[in-house]
Design a protein around this motif. Structure first.
Motif, PDB file in Angstrom:
ATOM      1  N   SER A   1      11.851  14.570   0.833  1.00  0.00           N
ATOM      2  CA  SER A   1      11.224  14.937  -0.373  1.00  0.00           C
ATOM      3  C   SER A   1       9.862  15.345  -0.128  1.00  0.00           C
ATOM      4  O   SER A   1       9.326  15.248   0.973  1.00  0.00           O
ATOM      5  N   SER A   2       9.041  16.410  -0.881  1.00  0.00           N
ATOM      6  CA  SER A   2       7.881  16.956  -0.654  1.00  0.00           C
ATOM      7  C   SER A   2       6.950  15.839  -0.547  1.00  0.00           C
ATOM      8  O   SER A   2       5.791  15.945   0.417  1.00  0.00           O
ATOM      9  N   LYS A   3       7.067  14.777  -1.319  1.00  0.00           N
ATOM     10  CA  LYS A   3       6.156  13.726  -1.084  1.00  0.00           C
ATOM     11  C   LYS A   3       6.243  13.057  -0.033  1.00  0.00           C
ATOM     12  O   LYS A   3       5.288  12.229   0.660  1.00  0.00           O
ATOM     13  N   ALA A   4       7.394  12.482   0.535  1.00  0.00           N
ATOM     14  CA  ALA A   4       7.524  11.889   1.764  1.00  0.00           C
ATOM     15  C   ALA A   4       7.174  12.914   2.843  1.00  0.00           C
ATOM     16  O   ALA A   4       6.690  12.356   3.820  1.00  0.00           O
ATOM     17  N   GLN A   5       7.524  14.170   2.920  1.00  0.00           N
ATOM     18  CA  GLN A   5       6.951  14.930   3.865  1.00  0.00           C
ATOM     19  C   GLN A   5       5.392  15.131   4.203  1.00  0.00           C
ATOM     20  O   GLN A   5       4.891  15.053   5.105  1.00  0.00           O
ATOM     21  N   PHE A   6       4.707  14.979   2.768  1.00  0.00           N
ATOM     22  CA  PHE A   6       3.408  15.133   3.127  1.00  0.00           C
ATOM     23  C   PHE A   6       2.755  13.971   3.480  1.00  0.00           C
ATOM     24  O   PHE A   6       1.779  14.019   4.434  1.00  0.00           O
ATOM     25  N   LEU A   7       3.531  12.597   3.323  1.00  0.00           N
ATOM     26  CA  LEU A   7       2.985  11.241   3.831  1.00  0.00           C
ATOM     27  C   LEU A   7       3.162  11.402   5.479  1.00  0.00           C
ATOM     28  O   LEU A   7       2.221  10.946   6.114  1.00  0.00           O
TER      29      LEU A   7
ATOM     30  N   LYS B   1      12.383   5.120  -5.634  1.00  0.00           N
ATOM     31  CA  LYS B   1      12.875   6.338  -4.514  1.00  0.00           C
ATOM     32  C   LYS B   1      12.008   6.655  -3.534  1.00  0.00           C
ATOM     33  O   LYS B   1      12.464   6.729  -2.273  1.00  0.00           O
ATOM     34  N   PHE B   2      10.600   7.029  -3.704  1.00  0.00           N
ATOM     35  CA  PHE B   2       9.751   7.395  -2.635  1.00  0.00           C
ATOM     36  C   PHE B   2       9.546   6.603  -1.418  1.00  0.00           C
ATOM     37  O   PHE B   2       9.388   6.535  -0.452  1.00  0.00           O
ATOM     38  N   THR B   3       9.357   5.134  -2.194  1.00  0.00           N
ATOM     39  CA  THR B   3       9.001   3.947  -1.142  1.00  0.00           C
ATOM     40  C   THR B   3      10.145   3.845  -0.313  1.00  0.00           C
ATOM     41  O   THR B   3      10.170   3.694   1.182  1.00  0.00           O
ATOM     42  N   PHE B   4      11.253   3.537  -0.489  1.00  0.00           N
ATOM     43  CA  PHE B   4      12.473   3.622  -0.042  1.00  0.00           C
ATOM     44  C   PHE B   4      12.839   4.604   1.101  1.00  0.00           C
ATOM     45  O   PHE B   4      13.276   4.490   2.238  1.00  0.00           O
ATOM     46  N   GLU B   5      12.682   5.862   0.471  1.00  0.00           N
ATOM     47  CA  GLU B   5      12.987   7.050   1.366  1.00  0.00           C
ATOM     48  C   GLU B   5      11.744   7.229   2.332  1.00  0.00           C
ATOM     49  O   GLU B   5      12.110   7.177   3.565  1.00  0.00           O
TER      50      GLU B   5
ATOM     51  N   LEU C   1      24.507  -0.696   3.588  1.00  0.00           N
ATOM     52  CA  LEU C   1      25.420  -0.882   2.545  1.00  0.00           C
ATOM     53  C   LEU C   1      25.776   0.513   1.785  1.00  0.00           C
ATOM     54  O   LEU C   1      26.470   0.493   0.956  1.00  0.00           O
ATOM     55  N   ASN C   2      24.948   1.409   2.224  1.00  0.00           N
ATOM     56  CA  ASN C   2      24.828   2.876   1.711  1.00  0.00           C
ATOM     57  C   ASN C   2      24.633   2.798   0.153  1.00  0.00           C
ATOM     58  O   ASN C   2      25.453   3.296  -0.733  1.00  0.00           O
ATOM     59  N   LEU C   3      23.656   1.792  -0.110  1.00  0.00           N
ATOM     60  CA  LEU C   3      23.483   1.612  -1.555  1.00  0.00           C
ATOM     61  C   LEU C   3      22.532   2.889  -2.012  1.00  0.00           C
ATOM     62  O   LEU C   3      21.589   3.373  -1.363  1.00  0.00           O
ATOM     63  N   SER C   4      22.386   3.265  -3.454  1.00  0.00           N
ATOM     64  CA  SER C   4      21.425   4.109  -3.780  1.00  0.00           C
ATOM     65  C   SER C   4      19.888   3.498  -3.937  1.00  0.00           C
ATOM     66  O   SER C   4      19.907   2.231  -4.131  1.00  0.00           O
TER      67      SER C   4
ATOM     68  N   SER D   1       0.978  -1.180  -0.003  1.00  0.00           N
ATOM     69  CA  SER D   1      -0.027   0.065  -0.057  1.00  0.00           C
ATOM     70  C   SER D   1       0.833   1.183   0.046  1.00  0.00           C
ATOM     71  O   SER D   1       0.444   2.355  -0.650  1.00  0.00           O
ATOM     72  N   LEU D   2       2.021   1.189   0.767  1.00  0.00           N
ATOM     73  CA  LEU D   2       3.050   2.327   0.589  1.00  0.00           C
ATOM     74  C   LEU D   2       3.420   2.541  -0.712  1.00  0.00           C
ATOM     75  O   LEU D   2       3.415   3.768  -1.186  1.00  0.00           O
ATOM     76  N   CYS D   3       3.773   1.518  -1.289  1.00  0.00           N
ATOM     77  CA  CYS D   3       4.298   1.702  -2.881  1.00  0.00           C
ATOM     78  C   CYS D   3       3.218   2.253  -3.721  1.00  0.00           C
ATOM     79  O   CYS D   3       3.324   3.317  -4.485  1.00  0.00           O
ATOM     80  N   THR D   4       2.010   2.009  -3.511  1.00  0.00           N
ATOM     81  CA  THR D   4       0.712   2.271  -4.322  1.00  0.00           C
ATOM     82  C   THR D   4       0.556   3.809  -3.819  1.00  0.00           C
ATOM     83  O   THR D   4       0.037   4.533  -4.736  1.00  0.00           O
ATOM     84  N   TYR D   5       0.396   4.319  -2.737  1.00  0.00           N
ATOM     85  CA  TYR D   5       0.249   5.508  -2.356  1.00  0.00           C
ATOM     86  C   TYR D   5       0.979   6.453  -2.669  1.00  0.00           C
ATOM     87  O   TYR D   5       0.801   7.805  -3.099  1.00  0.00           O
TER      88      TYR D   5
END
Length: 147
Positions: A124-130, A105-109, A96-99, A15-19
């Motif tokens: 990011s603004s998207k993560a801040q909103f969540l 990227k938003f799901t991982f963030e 491991l400090n992987l990208s 659901s997080l990915c979908t959101y």
């Protein structure tokens, strides 16, 4: 239908990915145990949770195998469910400090910075909103994690 904590965790992460408008199928690949092309597909993947299901198995049946691949190498894990495999991917990415994979990227963030509370000040603004939405209620984050 099996109603276990592992099923709920997997649904929440999906659901997080979908959101966040990202394709969860980029993180989790499912194959049948009879799929001869599965190995070559997995070797070409940068980071993935792969699930091997028996041919003819129902969706609620336990998979034959669940593992994590990073840059074509299998991470030793002995995982029992998809939620643990996703947590391993997120943890390895951080340790491991992987990208982050660009398509997720938003799901991982969100997982690392909001749910893991690691470097949560720079979002990011998207993560801040969540994050604001989750913190909008007293038990928002707990409801998100445990629902």
């Amino acid at each position: 239908m099996h109603d276990t904590i592992h099923t709920r965790q997997a649904c929440i992460l999906q659901s997080l990915c979908t959101y966040l408008n990202e394709d969860c199928k980029k993180l989790i690949k499912e194959y049948l145990n009879t799929d001869s092309e599965a190995n070559s597909c997995m070797e070409q993947t940068v980071m993935v949770v792969y699930v091997i299901r028996k041919e003819g198995a129902e969706p609620e049946d336990d998979p034959e195998d669940i593992d994590v691949l990073i840059k074509g190498a299998e991470a030793p894990s002995g995982l029992g469910n998809i939620a643990q495999a996703r947590a391993l991917v997120f943890g390895l990415t951080h340790c491991l400090n992987l990208s982050y994979p660009p398509e997720l990227k938003f799901t991982f963030e969100a997982f690392q910075k909001i749910l893991g509370n690691l470097d949560g000040q720079r979002l990011s603004s998207k993560a801040q909103f969540l994050k604001n939405k989750l913190m909008g209620t007293a038990d928002g984050i707990f409801m998100f994690l445990l629902s």
